[in-house]
Design a protein around this motif. Structure first.
Motif, mmCIF file in Angstrom:
data_model
loop_
_atom_site.group_PDB
_atom_site.id
_atom_site.type_symbol
_atom_site.label_atom_id
_atom_site.label_comp_id
_atom_site.label_asym_id
_atom_site.label_seq_id
_atom_site.Cartn_x
_atom_site.Cartn_y
_atom_site.Cartn_z
ATOM 1 N N SER A 67 -35.553 -74.316 -52.847
ATOM 2 C CA SER A 67 -35.064 -73.572 -51.757
ATOM 3 C C SER A 67 -35.712 -72.147 -52.466
ATOM 4 O O SER A 67 -36.141 -71.860 -51.043
ATOM 5 N N PHE B 229 -34.162 -65.131 -53.940
ATOM 6 C CA PHE B 229 -35.155 -65.309 -54.576
ATOM 7 C C PHE B 229 -35.849 -65.593 -55.979
ATOM 8 O O PHE B 229 -34.735 -64.901 -56.839
ATOM 9 N N SER C 269 -41.249 -70.034 -60.055
ATOM 10 C CA SER C 269 -40.926 -71.265 -59.926
ATOM 11 C C SER C 269 -42.432 -72.443 -60.159
ATOM 12 O O SER C 269 -41.294 -74.084 -60.151
ATOM 13 N N ASN D 264 -43.834 -74.851 -53.329
ATOM 14 C CA ASN D 264 -44.525 -74.379 -51.702
ATOM 15 C C ASN D 264 -45.540 -72.685 -52.316
ATOM 16 O O ASN D 264 -44.878 -71.806 -51.645
ATOM 17 N N ASN E 147 -43.205 -69.802 -50.118
ATOM 18 C CA ASN E 147 -42.631 -68.802 -51.012
ATOM 19 C C ASN E 147 -43.137 -68.069 -52.029
ATOM 20 O O ASN E 147 -42.538 -67.410 -52.035
ATOM 21 N N GLU F 78 -43.942 -64.933 -50.915
ATOM 22 C CA GLU F 78 -42.810 -63.939 -50.294
ATOM 23 C C GLU F 78 -42.522 -63.130 -51.796
ATOM 24 O O GLU F 78 -41.824 -62.013 -52.001
ATOM 25 N N THR F 79 -41.939 -64.363 -52.527
ATOM 26 C CA THR F 79 -42.058 -63.575 -54.163
ATOM 27 C C THR F 79 -43.154 -63.227 -55.149
ATOM 28 O O THR F 79 -42.052 -62.355 -55.528
#
Length: 397
Positions: A251, A305, A312, A320, A323, A326-327
């Protein structure tokens, strides 16, 4: 001692000076004791060996590189090795992977205090808390942290192009001019997509198809070996920590419900927090808190994060895109030395500037009522006004 010198000489033969990490020029190499922390594969060993091979001049012959997990230390101590080298005319000791040596902090302290003529440079896992070791090193060691490659460094290391780093102020005031200049020589978007997947660690040069499997091995090694050394993990603890990392990765970034995580994993709330901050220390997570909130390892983080976008892809087969954006941005802002917090509106607050992250059509609806804001937009080569290409934030270091 001859065994260590031969080992060092073999390693030096494979070192070149074609590319240097950003941290190299930031280190004050004249300090008596220097600690370089960083993720596995980030290039700590290369920094030590490049410094020894190319920077030391006449001091090179009075310098010795050792790695703390060498078989030499089966029947020799670190302190005795330093003393022997000093008595042979040595003046500098470069110690790699110091966290793998038992009682590392006590013996480093003894070297510092007992051999004033010996300088020490050591590397260690990201998880190592230099200032909370068994002996007090806080007044003795100057510590630096080596991040993974920025997007700018990735372009240079790949041989695509070489650019100078830019500041956060440059991005705010001159982003269009800078991005137009960069895009006159490269097409950044396909390169940026490759970087997000498999460009954060220099090991990408060993083969793009092999990168993610190697990154999975690094994750296992960080938990099974690095944290085992530093946090005294046993096999059962390591399994729980990896389970927690997998749950978070499903998530992230997200606002954690610590009680729900504890119930799901059948672990106490305090233990969940302990594991989260150990994963942060180990360079696998980034933690975001609201502005002005005190920092405590017993305090629930406001948002979690993964530390970088490559993680990821290694942990989740189809991450995603929102995501990932932002990461990436949080990673680059933090490693540029900027203070980042979670704002009431927007995704990040940096130097009183609200930053909203999104795709190429992202608007300013969520932040337009704030005094100062930026839109970090993916999928565009150049921006206009407050809208800035997301990839350009990868030039901050």
């Amino acid at each position: 001692m001859e065994t260590l010198i031969n080992f060092q000489d073999i390693l030096l033969q494979g070192i070149n000076n074609d590319f240097r990490r950003y941290l190299h020029e930031k280190i004050n190499w004249n300090q008596r004791m220097i600690g370089i922390k960083g993720a596995r594969g980030a290039g700590k060993t290369t920094i030590l060996l490049q410094h020894m091979k190319y920077d030391l001049g006449a001091l090179k012959d009075k310098s010795l590189y050792i790695t703390a997990d060498h078989t030499w230390f089966y029947n020799h101590s670190l302190l005795d090795t330093a003393m022997d080298w000093y008595q042979q005319g040595g003046q500098l000791l470069l110690i790699d992977e110091v966290h793998k040596y038992p009682n590392w902090s006590r013996e480093l302290k003894n070297i510092y205090d007992g051999i004033p003529g010996m300088r020490v440079i050591f590397s260690a896992s990201s998880a190592l808390d230099i200032y909370r070791g068994q002996a007090d090193l806080s007044r003795r060691v100057v510590s630096y942290t080596l991040a993974g490659l920025s997007f700018r460094e990735y372009l240079q290391f790949s041989g695509v192009a070489s650019f100078s780093p830019i500041t956060f102020e440059d991005i705010q005031k001159q982003h269009r001019e800078i991005s137009v200049n960069i895009t006159s020589s490269i097409r950044p978007l396909p390169l940026f997509a490759k970087y997000l997947r498999s460009g954060y660690l220099p090991i990408f040069t060993e083969g793009e198809n092999e990168y993610l499997p190697k990154l999975e091995q690094i994750i296992d090694a960080v938990v099974d070996i690095d944290l085992a050394y530093i946090a005294s993990y046993n096999a059962g603890t390591a399994v729980k920590v990896k389970r927690l990392l997998a749950v978070i990765a499903e998530s992230a970034p997200f606002k954690p419900n610590i009680s729900a995580l504890a119930a799901k994993m059948d672990i106490s709330r305090d233990r969940i927090l302990e594991y989260i901050y150990q994963l942060k220390d180990a360079g696998l997570l980034n933690v975001l808190s609201t502005q002005g909130k005190g920092v405590s390892r017993l305090q629930k983080p406001d948002k979690l994060f993964l530390e970088n976008t490559n993680l990821s892809y290694a942990i989740h087969p189809d991450p995603n895109q929102g995501n990932l954006r932002e990461t990436f941005l949080l990673n680059q802002l933090l490693h540029a030395g900027l203070e980042v917090s979670e704002p009431q509106t927007g995704d990040f607050l940096v130097e009183q500037v609200h930053i909203e992250v999104g795709g190429k059509n992202k608007g300013s609806q969520q932040v337009r009522d704030t005094d100062r804001y930026l839109i970090a937009a993916d999928g565009i080569e150049t921006g206009f006004g407050a809208k800035i290409p997301l990839w350009l934030f990868g030039f901050l270091y």
